[in-house]
Design an enzyme around this catalytic site. Structure first.
Site, PDB file in Angstrom:
ATOM      1  N   LYS A   5       0.818  -1.207   0.000  1.00 19.23           N
ATOM      2  CA  LYS A   5       0.000   0.000   0.000  1.00 19.23           C
ATOM      3  C   LYS A   5       0.861   1.270   0.000  1.00 19.23           C
ATOM      4  O   LYS A   5       1.900   1.349   0.642  1.00 19.23           O
ATOM      5  CB  LYS A   5      -0.920   0.010   1.230  1.00 19.23           C
ATOM      6  CG  LYS A   5      -1.963  -1.103   1.235  1.00 19.23           C
ATOM      7  CD  LYS A   5      -2.972  -0.939   0.120  1.00 19.23           C
ATOM      8  CE  LYS A   5      -4.009  -2.036   0.115  1.00 19.23           C
ATOM      9  NZ  LYS A   5      -4.986  -1.938   1.193  1.00 19.23           N
ATOM     10  N   HIS A  16      -9.174 -11.876   6.843  1.00 21.20           N
ATOM     11  CA  HIS A  16      -8.153 -11.831   5.787  1.00 21.20           C
ATOM     12  C   HIS A  16      -7.597 -10.421   5.711  1.00 21.20           C
ATOM     13  O   HIS A  16      -8.330  -9.438   5.822  1.00 21.20           O
ATOM     14  CB  HIS A  16      -8.754 -12.213   4.433  1.00 21.20           C
ATOM     15  CG  HIS A  16      -7.800 -12.025   3.291  1.00 21.20           C
ATOM     16  ND1 HIS A  16      -6.694 -12.819   3.118  1.00 21.20           N
ATOM     17  CD2 HIS A  16      -7.768 -11.110   2.289  1.00 21.20           C
ATOM     18  CE1 HIS A  16      -6.026 -12.413   2.050  1.00 21.20           C
ATOM     19  NE2 HIS A  16      -6.656 -11.378   1.532  1.00 21.20           N
ATOM     20  N   GLU A  72      -3.852  -0.545   6.576  1.00 20.58           N
ATOM     21  CA  GLU A  72      -3.927   0.680   5.777  1.00 20.58           C
ATOM     22  C   GLU A  72      -4.413   1.874   6.589  1.00 20.58           C
ATOM     23  O   GLU A  72      -4.010   3.007   6.351  1.00 20.58           O
ATOM     24  CB  GLU A  72      -4.866   0.430   4.597  1.00 20.58           C
ATOM     25  CG  GLU A  72      -5.195   1.611   3.723  1.00 20.58           C
ATOM     26  CD  GLU A  72      -6.269   1.246   2.725  1.00 20.58           C
ATOM     27  OE1 GLU A  72      -7.216   2.014   2.557  1.00 20.58           O
ATOM     28  OE2 GLU A  72      -6.156   0.158   2.110  1.00 20.58           O
ATOM     29  N   ARG A 100      -6.605  -2.578 -12.065  1.00 21.18           N
ATOM     30  CA  ARG A 100      -7.600  -2.835 -11.027  1.00 21.18           C
ATOM     31  C   ARG A 100      -8.162  -1.505 -10.523  1.00 21.18           C
ATOM     32  O   ARG A 100      -7.432  -0.656 -10.021  1.00 21.18           O
ATOM     33  CB  ARG A 100      -6.956  -3.605  -9.870  1.00 21.18           C
ATOM     34  CG  ARG A 100      -7.807  -3.737  -8.634  1.00 21.18           C
ATOM     35  CD  ARG A 100      -8.933  -4.711  -8.801  1.00 21.18           C
ATOM     36  NE  ARG A 100      -9.560  -5.003  -7.520  1.00 21.18           N
ATOM     37  CZ  ARG A 100     -10.857  -5.228  -7.359  1.00 21.18           C
ATOM     38  NH1 ARG A 100     -11.659  -5.202  -8.399  1.00 21.18           N
ATOM     39  NH2 ARG A 100     -11.357  -5.510  -6.173  1.00 21.18           N
ATOM     40  N   CYS A 101      -9.465  -1.327 -10.690  1.00 22.85           N
ATOM     41  CA  CYS A 101     -10.146  -0.112 -10.238  1.00 22.85           C
ATOM     42  C   CYS A 101     -11.233  -0.483  -9.237  1.00 22.85           C
ATOM     43  O   CYS A 101     -11.817  -1.563  -9.311  1.00 22.85           O
ATOM     44  CB  CYS A 101     -10.774   0.637 -11.411  1.00 22.85           C
ATOM     45  SG  CYS A 101      -9.578   1.191 -12.644  1.00 22.85           S
ATOM     46  N   TRP A 155     -12.413   1.673   2.658  1.00 19.60           N
ATOM     47  CA  TRP A 155     -12.609   1.572   1.221  1.00 19.60           C
ATOM     48  C   TRP A 155     -13.906   2.234   0.767  1.00 19.60           C
ATOM     49  O   TRP A 155     -14.404   1.963  -0.325  1.00 19.60           O
ATOM     50  CB  TRP A 155     -12.555   0.113   0.787  1.00 19.60           C
ATOM     51  CG  TRP A 155     -11.152  -0.428   0.911  1.00 19.60           C
ATOM     52  CD1 TRP A 155     -10.039   0.247   1.311  1.00 19.60           C
ATOM     53  CD2 TRP A 155     -10.721  -1.760   0.631  1.00 19.60           C
ATOM     54  NE1 TRP A 155      -8.938  -0.570   1.302  1.00 19.60           N
ATOM     55  CE2 TRP A 155      -9.320  -1.811   0.890  1.00 19.60           C
ATOM     56  CE3 TRP A 155     -11.361  -2.910   0.196  1.00 19.60           C
ATOM     57  CZ2 TRP A 155      -8.579  -2.974   0.718  1.00 19.60           C
ATOM     58  CZ3 TRP A 155     -10.617  -4.072   0.029  1.00 19.60           C
ATOM     59  CH2 TRP A 155      -9.242  -4.091   0.280  1.00 19.60           C
ATOM     60  N   HIS A 194      -2.596 -12.244  -8.208  1.00 15.62           N
ATOM     61  CA  HIS A 194      -2.534 -11.083  -9.092  1.00 15.62           C
ATOM     62  C   HIS A 194      -1.718 -11.360 -10.348  1.00 15.62           C
ATOM     63  O   HIS A 194      -1.703 -10.549 -11.271  1.00 15.62           O
ATOM     64  CB  HIS A 194      -1.950  -9.884  -8.348  1.00 15.62           C
ATOM     65  CG  HIS A 194      -2.785  -9.463  -7.177  1.00 15.62           C
ATOM     66  ND1 HIS A 194      -2.608  -9.991  -5.916  1.00 15.62           N
ATOM     67  CD2 HIS A 194      -3.816  -8.591  -7.074  1.00 15.62           C
ATOM     68  CE1 HIS A 194      -3.492  -9.456  -5.096  1.00 15.62           C
ATOM     69  NE2 HIS A 194      -4.224  -8.607  -5.770  1.00 15.62           N
ATOM     70  N   CYS A 238      -4.823  -7.895   3.406  1.00 14.39           N
ATOM     71  CA  CYS A 238      -4.092  -7.764   2.147  1.00 14.39           C
ATOM     72  C   CYS A 238      -2.656  -7.337   2.388  1.00 14.39           C
ATOM     73  O   CYS A 238      -2.194  -7.263   3.511  1.00 14.39           O
ATOM     74  CB  CYS A 238      -4.805  -6.751   1.245  1.00 14.39           C
ATOM     75  SG  CYS A 238      -6.317  -7.404   0.511  1.00 14.39           S
TER      76      CYS A 238
END
Length: 763
Positions: A118, A649, A613, A523-524, A569, A702, A651
Site C-alpha cells: 500500500k 483476511h 492501511e 484494477r479499479c 474503502w 494477481h 491484504c
C-alpha cells in the site's frame, strides 16, 4: 499573484479507458502502438480538463502504465536481474513483467512479480523497488521526457512530477546480502541530477519532487540525508517544489523549510495546525503551496474555510503563494458531471477531480481578484452547500446512536479463550492437517456481469437473476468438491465488490456509477459514499450462503467484509469521526454474523483487508487507532458461540508494527498475502509467537501464472519453519474474482496437491 496547480490527476480516464486498453493488450487484442495511442489520448484529455478548470500549472509525469513507483524504477534503472532484457534497455513488456510476473514463454525466462504493497495509508498499491548491495543506477526510461514534449507541443505550461530520492529509497526493499539501503543515496543522486538537467533542457521551469516521507517519523540518519541530497541537487538549473502530503510535517518542519529548494507543498487537509509555524518559519522568498482541497475524498470543499487559511499566508507570501489539492487527485474519481442519476441535493455536496481543480482555481482567483463576481458567486454557493448538508435529514438517525450508546464491554469479547474455542472447533469441523480453502471469491465471468447488468436495468426478473446466481454457485461448489478443497466458499457471484455489495444493503450509503479510482494496474474500485448514520435493515448474505451449504456436506464459509475495511474503502463522512462510523458498521455486521450462525454456518470470514492501511502515519497516533479498530472488529465478530470459527483476511501489509493489535482482534484464523514476499511477512507472526491459526497465501493471484506444486511446497515448508504445522492453513493469497476459470482451477489443483504432498511427507 497566487498560482493554482495540481499535484497529479487520475490516469484511468472517465470511462476507465486505460484499464480497458491494458487488459486488451495483455490478452493480445491490442498491440503496443495501440496501447500507447490510448495513453497519449488520455494525457491530452486530462491536461485539457485541468486547463479548462482554470489551473495555471499542469502536472506531467503523473501518468503511469501500471504504477508511478514502478515507472521510476525503470527510469532509474532499478530492474531486478530476473527481468533484465538481453538488450539491456527495459521495454514496456519489462515493466508489465515486473508488475505481473512472467512465464518462461513471455519474458525473461519466467519470473515472479515484484512485491505489491500500500501507498502510505491509501488504498493505492505500488510495486516495491528491489535493491541489491551492488545496485547501479542509470537513466534508462524516457517516458517522463517524452510526456513533457507532448504537453509542450499542446501549448501547456507544465510542472513535471517525480518521486524524490529519499522517498524512493524508503519505499524499496533490500534483496540478497543485508545492507543499509540509505547507502545507495550517493549513487542515486547523480541520476536525479541528470533527470533535472534533461528537464531544464526541455524548457521546464518548475519540477515537483514528492517527498511524502517528510510526514513520517524519520530516523536521524534519514533526516541528515535530506540535507545532503538537496544540497547536491540545488545546483540543477530549474526550480524545485518539494511536496509532502498525507500528514503534517511536525518534527520534520524545520528540516523541510530549511531545504535548499525553491518551494514547499504541505497538506493542510490532514494537518491544518501546521500553518502558523510554516508561515512563520518558511523564508518568504520561497513558494508556499497550500493543499486546501481534499484530494482523497469526494465532498465539496468549504471554500470560505479554505480561503481563511490561504489569507493567513497571503500577507507574507503575497507573490509566492500557490493553491493546490492536498495531494495528487489520483485518489479521486474523474468527473462528477457523468453522475446523472444522483439526486440534486447529494450531487450538490460532491466534487470529483475535475471539480476539485475548479475549486483550486476559484480559490486562486479569490486571492487575486476577491471582488470578482464569479468568485463571490462561488463562495455563496459553497456556503449554501455546507449549510444544506449539515441540516439534511438524511445525515442523522437517532436509533443508530441509541444502539451505540447501549454497547457494553462484554459485547466485544468471545465467550472463551482461543485455546478452549480451538479445541471445540476442531472437534466439530474435523478438518485434516493443513486444511485447504480459498479467500472467498471466484471468477467474475462475463455471464455474471451481464446478468447483474440486465437485472439492474429491469431486463431480468428477480427470480431469473436469483436462478442465474444459483447456477454460478452450483458450479463453484462442484468445482471445489472435485478439486478436493476442505473448506468451501460460495464464490460470491452475486457480489459486484466486497464493499459495495454490503454498502448497497445498508442504510446510510450512497453510490456513484462512474466514481472509479485506480487501486493498482488495471484494477479499479468504485468506493461507496458514507452519507449518514449506518445500519442494516435486513440480512445481506444469509440466503446465498444457506443455499450453498445445502449443496454440500463439506464446511461452507460465510463471507463478510469487516467494519474497518468497509470504512477505509468507502469515501467517509467528514462531520463525524472514523471511529464512530466504524462502530456503526460493526453493529450492522454483527447482526449478519449472528444470522449466519443461526442458519448453521460454522465458519464465518470477516475480511479486514484494510486494517493496516488505516494506521496513522505518525506512531504517536497508532494506539488510539488500533484501540478502536480492533474493538470494531471484535464488536462485529464476538456475538457467536465458541464452536463458530471466525476467520479474517488481510491484504498486502507490513505486519511487524501492528502484530499485537492483530492478535488482539482474536480471530480464530487469519489469512494473509505472503507469496510475493517469499513468506518474509510471516516473520512478524513468528517473533510475536502469534497464538491463533494462520493461512499464509501460497500463490499470487494477481499474476496470471499458474504456480507449480514444488514452488508451493517450498513456501509451505518455509511457513512451517515459522508457525507450528497444526496451526497452518493452505490458501491463495487473495480472492480469485479477477482470474479466469481455467487458470483458477489449474492453480487450485496444484495447491491441493502441494498440501497433500506435504501432509504425506510429514505423516
Amino acid at each position: 499573484m497566487a498560482l493554482s496547480h495540481s499535484l497529479g490527476f487520475p490516469r484511468i480516464g472517465r470511462d476507465r479507458e486505460l484499464k480497458k486498453a491494458l487488459e486488451a493488450h495483455w490478452k493480445g487484442e491490442l498491440d503496443e502502438a495501440g496501447l500507447r495511442a490510448v495513453g497519449r489520448e488520455l494525457r491530452a484529455a486530462h491536461w485539457q480538463l485541468q486547463k479548462e478548470a482554470g489551473l495555471d500549472l499542469l502536472p506531467v509525469g503523473d501518468f503511469a502504465w501500471y504504477d508511478q513507483v514502478l515507472g521510476h524504477s525503470l527510469m532509474l534503472g532499478v530492474v531486478p536481474q530476473r527481468f533484465r532484457p538481453q538488450s539491456g534497455t527495459p521495454t514496456l513488456q519489462t515493466l508489465f513483467a515486473m508488475a505481473r510476473g512472467a512465464s518462461s514463454t513471455t519474458c525473461c525466462g519466467g519470473a515472479h512479480a515484484q512485491e505489491l504493497t500500500k501507498w502510505f495509508d491509501s488504498n493505492y498499491h505500488y510495486l516495491v523497488p528491489e535493491f541489491s548491495a551492488d545496485q547501479r543506477f542509470q537513466l534508462s526510461w524516457e517516458q517522463l521526457f517524452e510526456e513533457v514534449e507532448e504537453a509542450h507541443a499542446l501549448g501547456h505550461r507544465v510542472k513535471p512530477v517525480i518521486i524524490g530520492p529519499l522517498t524512493y529509497l524508503w519505499l524499496g526493499k533490500t534483496k540478497g546480502q543485508a545492507f543499509d539501503k540509505l547507502e545507495l543515496l550517493e549513487a542515486l543522486l547523480p541520476v536525479y541530477g541528470e533527470i533535472l538537467g534533461r528537464l531544464a533542457a526541455l524548457g521546464v521551469e518548475w519540477v515537483q519532487i514528492d517527498e511524502p516521507i517528510l510526514g513520517l517519523d524519520l530516523p536521524q540518519d534519514w533526516k541528515n540525508a535530506f540535507e545532503r541530497a538537496y544540497h547536491l541537487l540545488q545546483h540543477a538549473p530549474l526550480k524545485k517544489l518539494v511536496a509532502s502530503y498525507f500528514s503534517g510535517l511536525e518534527d520534520n518542519l524545520g528540516l523541510a523549510v530549511g531545504l535548499p529548494v525553491d518551494g514547499l507543498h504541505v497538506d493542510l487537509v490532514r494537518a491544518p495546525e501546521q500553518l502558523p509555524l510554516l508561515v512563520d518559519r518558511l523564508p518568504a522568498y520561497k513558494v508556499l503551496s497550500l493543499g486546501v482541497v481534499n484530494g482523497r475524498n469526494v465532498w465539496r470543499c468549504d471554500l470560505e474555510r479554505a480561503l481563511i487559511q490561504l489569507r493567513q499566508a497571503e500577507e507574507r507570501f503575497a507573490d509566492n503563494l500557490w493553491v493546490a489539492p492536498s495531494c495528487s487527485l489520483l485518489h479521486s474519481p474523474v468527473d462528477l458531471e457523468r453522475e446523472h442519476h444522483l439526486d440534486a441535493e447529494l450531487k450538490s455536496w460532491l466534487a470529483f477531480a475535475v471539480q476539485k481543480c475548479a475549486e483550486v482555481a476559484i480559490l486562486g482567483r479569490a486571492l487575486n481578484q476577491p471582488a470578482d463576481a464569479a468568485v463571490q458567486a462561488a463562495l455563496a454557493e459553497s456556503r449554501a452547500v455546507q449549510t444544506s448538508r449539515a441540516a439534511s435529514s438524511r445525515i442523522h438517525n437517532p436509533a443508530v446512536q441509541a444502539r451505540l450508546d447501549a454497547v457494553v464491554p462484554g459485547d466485544s469479547q468471545r465467550l472463551s479463550p482461543f485455546a478452549e474455542r480451538s479445541a471445540r472447533q476442531r472437534a466439530q469441523l474435523q478438518l485434516p492437517l493443513l486444511p485447504t480453502t480459498t479467500i472467498g471469491s471466484f471468477p467474475q465471468t462475463a455471464a455474471i456481469r451481464l446478468a447483474r447488468q440486465a437485472h439492474k436495468q429491469g431486463k431480468l426478473s428477480a427470480a431469473d437473476y436469483t436462478e442465474a446466481m444459483h447456477s454460478e454457485i452450483r458450479h463453484a461448489v462442484q468445482v471445489q468438491e472435485n478439486l478436493g478443497l476442505d473448506v468451501l466458499v460460495h464464490g460470491e457471484a452475486e457480489r459486484n465488490d466486497m464493499v459495495e455489495y454490503f454498502a448497497e444493503q445498508l442504510d446510510g450509503y450512497a453510490f456513484t456509477r462512474y466514481g472509479w479510482v485506480q487501486s493498482y494496474g488495471s484494477r479499479c474500485v468504485k468506493p461507496a459514499l458514507i452519507v449518514g448514520d449506518l445500519s442494516r435493515p435486513q440480512p445481506m448474505t444469509v440466503e446465498w450462503i444457506r443455499y450453498a451449504q445445502g449443496l454440500t456436506d463439506k464446511v461452507m464459509k460465510g463471507m463478510l467484509t469487516g467494519p474497518v475495511t468497509m470504512l477505509m474503502w468507502s469515501f467517509p463522512r467528514e462531520d463525524v469521526s472514523r471511529e464512530q462510523q466504524a462502530r456503526q458498521l460493526a453493529l450492522a455486521i454483527r447482526d449478519e454474523v449472528q444470522d449466519l450462525e443461526a442458519a448453521g454456518i460454522r465458519i464465518i470470514q470477516i475480511d479486514e483487508a484494510a486494517f493496516r492501511e488505516g494506521l496513522p502515519l505518525r506512531k504517536e497516533r497508532w494506539a488510539a487507532y488500533l484501540d478502536w479498530a480492533t474493538e470494531a472488529f471484535r464488536l462485529a465478530a464476538c456475538g457467536v458461540r465458541d464452536e463458530t470459527q471466525i476467520h479474517t483476511h488481510m491484504c498486502y501489509s507490513e505486519f511487524n508494527e501492528v502484530i499485537g493489535a492483530i492478535a488482539a482482534m482474536d480471530a480464530d484464523v487469519i489469512t494473509i498475502e505472503t507469496s510475493r514476499s517469499d513468506m518474509e511477512l510471516l516473520e512478524a507472526f513468528e517473533r510475536f509467537a502469534y497464538p491463533n491459526e494462520i493461512g499464509p497465501g501460497v500463490y499470487d493471484i494477481h499474476s496470471p501464472q499458474v504456480p507449480e506444486v514444488a514452488q508451493m511446497v517450498e513456501l509451505l515448508r518455509k511457513a512451517a519453519g515459522r508457525i507450528p504445522l497444526e496451526r497452518l492453513w493452505v490458501n491463495p493469497d487473495c480472492g480469485l474474482k479477477t482470474r479466469a476459470w481455467p487458470e483458477t482451477e489449474a492453480a487450485l489443483v496444484n495447491m491441493v496437491a502441494a498440501a497433500r504432498q506435504l501432509r504425506a511427507q510429514l505423516a
